[in-house]
Design an enzyme around this catalytic site. Structure first.
Site, PDB file in Angstrom:
ATOM      1  N   GLU A   1       0.867   0.633  -0.760  1.00  0.00           N
ATOM      2  CA  GLU A   1       0.066   1.364   0.214  1.00  0.00           C
ATOM      3  C   GLU A   1      -0.444   2.718  -0.252  1.00  0.00           C
ATOM      4  O   GLU A   1      -1.448   3.211   0.260  1.00  0.00           O
ATOM      5  CB  GLU A   1       0.860   1.489   1.520  1.00  0.00           C
ATOM      6  CG  GLU A   1       0.840   0.154   2.249  1.00  0.00           C
ATOM      7  CD  GLU A   1       1.967  -0.047   3.219  1.00  0.00           C
ATOM      8  OE1 GLU A   1       1.699  -0.002   4.422  1.00  0.00           O
ATOM      9  OE2 GLU A   1       3.118  -0.262   2.782  1.00  0.00           O
TER      10      GLU A   1
ATOM     11  N   PRO B   1       2.689  -3.434 -15.076  1.00  0.00           N
ATOM     12  CA  PRO B   1       1.471  -2.621 -15.075  1.00  0.00           C
ATOM     13  C   PRO B   1       0.226  -3.382 -14.615  1.00  0.00           C
ATOM     14  O   PRO B   1      -0.666  -2.786 -14.017  1.00  0.00           O
ATOM     15  CB  PRO B   1       1.334  -2.187 -16.540  1.00  0.00           C
ATOM     16  CG  PRO B   1       2.731  -2.227 -17.075  1.00  0.00           C
ATOM     17  CD  PRO B   1       3.403  -3.372 -16.369  1.00  0.00           C
TER      18      PRO B   1
HETATM   19 MO1  MOS Z   1       1.865  -2.863   5.268  1.00  0.00          MO
HETATM   20  S1  MOS Z   1       0.464  -2.165   6.636  1.00  0.00           S
HETATM   21  O1  MOS Z   1       3.248  -2.097   5.916  1.00  0.00           O
HETATM   22  O2  MOS Z   1       2.006  -4.519   5.594  1.00  0.00           O
END
Ligand code: MOS
Length: 703
Positions: free
Chosen positions: A670, A597
């Site tokens: 991401e 976490p």
């Molecule tokens: Mo991330 S932009 O896939 O390193």
């Protein structure tokens, strides 16, 4: 095939970074730093390392006529100037981004045309200033506006270039409600704190590189054949990396330059740190994106037809496509759908990965379009998204392994206080500030990269060495992989696991990219541990070991695997100046099991910050007359600072997705940037009634 799940004991525990203290006390050794220098010297026995400095082109297209190094070579500290006439030859010069100093062609402004090698960084820099490069400039094109476009290769998109289902035109013509707008994101640059940098030593037919990279094995696999080396003759190490954000996910020109310099200086190490200014042309960037979106819907908001047509640019010397239309394929229901990518090839630097390539700009466009549809239909933006929840992946027809977007939206709405929101925009003025709130969905695929291997060795006394050539780029991978290994071997983290990463001498590991690292490497570690226990039992002799390559992969043939999230933002827009402030944001995510976490929270927060930064500030300005980026430092390329960040909250649903990985986790690196810019822009619309469709949403847009 589904991997065997493991019991989570260490997984799920909040642990601080095991290397945090080393990093904050300056003892962690980065690619061109202190201890590495001593190690290189000791290894070489041949004098102190040389320092490199890159000299770059001033034409956007043309030829190098002559590199006059005479003045530079008169400098007492300068040892050599390498250019295309005297640099060592590459065995393979196909890749024009990577084939540096091999011929006289110039493909973009800022391309490497010479490299100075000197006794100190200062003399290298001074020497670079003294190199005279005579170039013959040719006509070039450096702007997407009005450029001719073509349909790129699916391999550059990562999936089909275009998709089409049903009859979009007929459905749009018949739809009771429709919207049609163009949404754009600008040219953006990822600037990791540590610049691209490497120390390279060529000795006894072996090249050793301490490289700031997201993937030691991928650098070795790419560069070894170019350098005419067997892969095991190129050792790449990356013990510590000061961020990457995708820009260190693939090798770039400077890594080849330093390798060539090391070849030239055989026996003596060469160091190269790319300057902040040189990062802008040399280490990748996110291209400008233009998204033309048309949606036809029922009056209640249900989507009948959806088209997302993306236009981006690439470079003449290498094709890369920002796959921004891909998320629209799986995000919402609707029988008639069309997506496409078109690309203009320009005489500009080579674009590359920047956090959530494709998903970030694509979901920006789609999620602002959904807000436009909410306005057109009068349906609440949360409700609109819920109403368009698909039963199965509309693109593949496969069921989702774990799609909980609606739960994220509902939980976020509850915590953010969405119910109190006025339906109309421009409804709340607090002093001189218009106040509004916005929402956007987030998604990111559960990428799993095959081929990872791990080695487990018994050290005796219930302790194990776990080795894998993975890289911790600052995300906390070193910490998290220990937790995974501890559970896979049934031991405690501190007393049971000795983890080695960041070296091509360790078993093969794929890149720290595509939010795939923890899942892909962790699967390899888990399976190697299972194999080890099968081979050696519960109480193994010290020294016994097993190396095993991950064999079970998630069933992506029959399942759609994605993470989801809902981002809520409050925006305050100054009625007289147009200044936008974002006092609070909330992200709620469904990402499978969260293994740590503490480090996970940092990934989400970092993603939210980067998405806010993209919403309000980030924009690289390319001067089409000269082909260079004008904003080539952090003074002119604005990123969010502390004062721009308000109250950020993140949480995640209690999930375990054992169909994605044996740990039950999906990637988290991401998704935090995805949707965030849209949430901010949608909140600014709700505050002011002014719709911004072009990022960044600067003050002038609201006046
Ligand atoms: Mo991330 S932009 O896939 O390193």
């Amino acid at each position: 095939m589904t991997a065997n799940p493991v019991r989570a004991v260490s997984m799920g525990i909040a642990r601080e970074r095991v290397d945090g203290r080393e990093k904050v006390t300056g003892r962690a050794v980065y690619a061109v730093e202190n201890d590495a220098e001593a190690a290189v010297e000791a290894a070489a026995g041949a004098g102190r390392p040389l320092h490199g400095w890159l000299v770059t082109s001033t034409s956007a297209r043309g030829r190098v006529l002559r590199v006059d190094a005479s003045e530079a070579l008169d400098h007492p500290g300068v040892v050599a100037v390498l250019d295309h006439t005297n640099a060592p030859r590459l065995a393979d010069a196909e890749d024009r981004e990577l084939a540096v100093l091999q011929d006289d062609r110039i493909g973009f402004r800022g391309q490497i045309v010479a490299m100075v090698l000197a006794e100190t960084p200062e003399s290298a820099r001074e020497g670079a200033r003294l190199v005279r490069v005579h170039e013959q400039a040719e006509p070039f094109s450096a702007t997407l506006e009005g450029a001719e476009t073509y349909r790129p290769d699916p391999s550059s998109v990562g999936s089909a270039t275009d998709t089409e289902q049903g009859d979009v035109e007929a459905a749009l013509a018949a739809a009771p409600v429709s919207i049609e707008h163009t949404y754009t994101t600008p040219h953006e640059h990822n600037n990791a704190m540590e610049p691209h940098a490497a120390t390279a030593l060529w000795r006894d037919g072996t090249l050793t590189m301490w490289d700031s990279t997201q993937g030691v094995h991928s650098v070795a696999s790419t560069l070894a054949p170019m350098l005419g080396l067997e892969k095991d003759r190129l050792r790449v190490l990356a013990p510590y990396v000061g961020g990457g954000f995708g820009s260190k996910g693939l090798p770039h020109g400077p890594e080849v330059a330093v390798a060539l310099a090391a070849r030239w200086a055989e026996g003596r190490a060469v160091k190269l740190a790319v300057t902040r200014q040189q990062m802008f042309p040399l280490t990748g960037y996110r291209t400008q994106t233009v998204s033309a979106i048309r949606i036809g819907a029922e009056p209640d908001g249900r989507i009948l037809a959806l088209e997302h047509a993306v236009t981006v640019q690439t470079s003449v010397i290498k094709e890369f496509v920002e796959h921004a239309a891909v998320p629209a394929r799986m995000m919402y229901a609707g029988p008639h759908r069309r997506t496409s990518h078109r690309v203009a090839s320009l005489d500009v630097p080579v674009p590359s990965w920047m956090r959530a390539p494709g998903e970030m700009p694509g979901m920006y466009a789609l999620e602002v379009a959904l807000d436009d549809l909410a306005v057109a239909t009068g349906v609440d933006p949360v409700q609109l998204r819920v109403r368009n929840e698909p039963e199965v992946d509309p693109d593949s027809g496969n069921p989702f392994s774990n799609r909980r977007l609606v739960d994220c939206l509902h939980r976020g709405a509850e915590r953010f206080g969405w119910a109190d929101r006025p339906a109309e925009p421009r409804a709340t003025l607090d002093g001189d500030w218009w106040v509004g709130t916005g929402v956007a969905s987030a998604t990111y695929p559960a990428n799993f990269f095959p081929g990872n291997a791990a080695r487990i060795a018994a050290l005796g006394g219930g302790r194990y060495r776990v080795s894998i050539g993975a890289v911790d780029i600052g995300t906390g991978a070193r910490t998290v992989l220990q937790q995974i290994a501890a559970d896979a071997l049934g031991v405690g983290v501190e007393e049971g696991i000795d983890l080695e990463i960041g070296d091509t001498r360790l078993p093969f590991a794929t890149v720290a990219g595509g939010s795939s690292g923890t899942g892909s490497w962790g699967t390899a570690i888990t399976q190697a541990a299972q194999q080890f226990r099968a081979d050696h039992g519960e109480d193994p002799d010290p020294g016994v070991h097993t190396t095993s390559t991950a064999e079970s992969y998630p069933d992506t043939e029959h399942l759609a695997m994605h993470s989801f999230g809902a981002v809520f933002a409050e925006a305050r827009v100054h009625r007289w100046t147009g200044e936008v402030r974002v006092p609070r944001m909330l992200g709620v995510y469904s990402v499978g099991r969260v293994i740590n976490p503490t480090t996970a929270r940092s990934q989400f927060l970092g993603g939210l910050v980067m998405g806010l930064s993209a919403a309000l500030f980030e924009e690289s300005v390319r001067d089409a007359r000269f082909g260079h980026v004008v904003t080539q430092d952090l003074a002119t390329y604005h990123v969010a600072s502390h004062a721009d960040i308000g109250d950020l909250q993140v949480e995640w649903l209690d999930d375990v997705d054992e169909r994605a990985t044996p740990m039950g986790s999906r990637g988290i690196g991401e998704i935090g940037i995805v949707g965030t810019s849209a949430a901010v822009v949608n909140a600014a619309y709700h505050a002011t009634g002014i719709r911004v469709r072009d990022l960044p949403a600067t003050a002038d847009a609201f006046l």
